[in-house]
Enzyme design. Structure first.
Site, short mmCIF file in Angstrom:
data_model
loop_
_atom_site.label_atom_id
_atom_site.label_comp_id
_atom_site.label_asym_id
_atom_site.label_seq_id
_atom_site.Cartn_x
_atom_site.Cartn_y
_atom_site.Cartn_z
N ASP A 6 -8.29 -7.05 11.57
CA ASP A 6 -9.35 -6.78 10.69
C ASP A 6 -8.70 -7.19 9.43
O ASP A 6 -7.64 -7.25 8.93
CB ASP A 6 -9.49 -5.05 10.31
CG ASP A 6 -9.97 -4.28 11.48
OD1 ASP A 6 -10.96 -5.04 11.95
OD2 ASP A 6 -9.43 -3.46 12.00
N ASP A 57 -10.12 -7.40 5.22
CA ASP A 57 -10.56 -6.86 4.17
C ASP A 57 -10.45 -7.67 3.04
O ASP A 57 -9.57 -8.14 2.73
CB ASP A 57 -10.06 -5.42 4.11
CG ASP A 57 -10.19 -4.47 5.24
OD1 ASP A 57 -11.19 -4.95 5.88
OD2 ASP A 57 -9.33 -3.48 5.40
N ASP A 103 -2.75 3.45 -1.33
CA ASP A 103 -1.83 4.39 -0.82
C ASP A 103 -0.12 4.04 -0.75
O ASP A 103 0.74 4.47 -1.66
CB ASP A 103 -2.04 4.89 0.61
CG ASP A 103 -2.46 4.02 1.45
OD1 ASP A 103 -2.18 2.62 1.26
OD2 ASP A 103 -2.93 4.38 2.69
#
Length: 448
Positions: free
Chosen positions: A64, A66, A142
């Site tokens: 993926d 992003d 995070d």
């Protein structure tokens, strides 16, 4: 509470030039590059961000890609006809290219502006749509390893939180005060274990320390979200390391309380050996790009709980078949309190368990019936796994492995039929002929 205490101040921006990192555009999805360039050409900031940057730096191959930008979701949609907006808790833009989706997120701020678009509930972040700068966005992520930004302007990596050094040291470190960050979103504890397993990173001491104490907070997470996290933990090719991480940090007993109790009480370690063998097999299947069923995964993870429940019911004098059904239902129902296991997976999981006792039966009709059962192959694979716990299943495994490839005559011989024939029939006659013979004999003896 607005949650700002969880965030530490920025370190000085560090820009890592192209000749000091390993990221190349040839390793980036062409569709992600299209999104980046179009946003830039429209006057917006746009960066490749998060796991893709992290994985590329350590030689991985991201699935993926992003993008983070200062364009709002609505502005992103204006740039792409193939864009849809999703989410309420986190408003995002998805730019769709056939089967590939490029997720585009607007830079988030780390403070509440009073608009109601950032909402905390007992220390948990339940809504976060207050937009900010790239600097704001970096510190609200995070882990430092996930807060790196790849810029297409000069092909550099931008680091606001010391993440580049952490990635190079293969170290997983939370941004901010760990206890508050876990309270803000308890699922971060699972992410820490999963990323450490996937990347072979060490969880930094301050990041690791609160997990054992805060593990019970996971029980307050949405069961549907925990189901998705479990699939990520165990179906990404690092199931063995993930399981060991969950055990080590006391998270297993929150996610799978009855399994953890069964493993703790199984002094021989046979049940754990089986689970680990099954997870190793899962990792191998993922590595070979072979499918892995969530039903089989949960059958494996909850098997110790099922065995313990079954023994308890049998000790109470419950009939064997009834005990099996009740044990399967009980374990499934209790697990649903924590993890939302859909029926399309829980029902096949129970079938895999309940078919195990049928492998010991050599009656010819039952053998053929079991071979034709739609769940036979999964149940047989599960039986083979049980060899890791006990060699007593070796004879059954050998018989049923051969039975799948034998002709009718060969299988009849293996079952000890005196004169083999089609469908193991008497005098070699197929089943349909035997039925006709029985009907004619019955008619001949009739008083009519």
């Amino acid at each position: 509470m607005h949650g700002t205490a969880a965030i530490t101040p920025l370190t000085a921006l560090r820009t890592i030039p192209r000749d000091q990192h390993t990221i190349s555009r040839k390793d980036i999805s062409p569709n992600a590059l299209r999104v980046l360039y179009r946003l830039r050409d429209a006057g917006f900031q746009a960066y490749l961000v998060g796991g893709a940057v992290r994985d590329l730096l350590v030689g991985g191959h991201p699935k993926d890609f992003d993008v983070a930008t200062d364009a709002t979701p609505e502005q992103v949609r204006q740039q792409f006809r193939n864009c849809r907006l999703i989410g309420r808790r986190f408003r995002l833009a998805h730019v769709v290219f056939g089967r590939e989706i490029i997720e585009v997120a607007t830079f988030r701020a780390n403070v509440d502006d009073g608009s109601g678009d950032r909402e905390m509930d007992n220390g948990r972040l339940v809504r976060d749509n207050v937009y900010g700068t790239v600097e704001d966005d970096a510190v609200r992520r995070d882990f430092t390893a996930n807060a790196l930004y790849y810029a297409i302007d000069d092909f550099s990596v931008r680091d606001y939180v010391g993440g580049f050094e952490d990635v190079m040291a293969r170290r997983l470190k939370l941004i901010g005060e760990p206890e508050l960050r876990y309270q803000e979103d308890p699922v971060r504890m699972l992410r820490a274990v999963r990323l450490a397993a996937k990347l072979d990173f060490e969880i930094e001491a301050a990041t690791a320390e609160p997990i054992g104490r805060l593990a019970p907070l996971l029980s307050e997470a949405a069961p549907a979200r925990l189901f998705e996290e479990i699939l990520k933990l165990f179906l990404s090719g690092h199931a063995v390391a993930s399981f060991e991480g969950l055990e080590h940090f006391g998270l297993l007993k929150v996610l799978f309380p009855e399994t953890a109790a069964a493993l703790a009480s199984n002094r021989s370690g046979a049940l754990r050996r089986m689970v680990m063998a099954g997870l190793a097999g899962t990792d191998q299947r993922v590595a070979n790009d072979e499918p892995v069923s969530p039903a089989f995964l949960f059958a494996l993870l909850l098997w110790p709980a099922y065995c313990r429940a079954l023994m308890g019911l049998q000790a109470q004098g419950v009939h064997a078949e009834e005990a099996q059904r009740r044990a399967a239902d009980r374990v499934t129902l209790h697990q649903l309190n924590t993890v939302a296991l859909p029926r399309r997976f829980s029902l096949p999981m129970q079938e895999i368990w309940l078919l195990q006792t049928r492998f010991g039966n050599r009656q010819r009709k039952r053998v053929t019936r079991l071979l034709s059962h739609p769940r036979f192959r999964a149940a047989f694979d599960f039986l083979a796994l049980r060899l890791a716990a006990s060699p007593e299943h070796a004879e059954d495994v050998a018989f049923w492995r051969d039975a799948q490839t034998q002709s009718g005559e060969e299988l009849a011989a293996a079952l000890g039929v005196a004169v083999p024939g089609d469908s193991f029939g008497e005098e070699g006659a197929p089943a349909s002929k035997r039925r006709r013979r029985r009907r004619s004999r019955s008619a001949a003896s009739s008083p009519e």
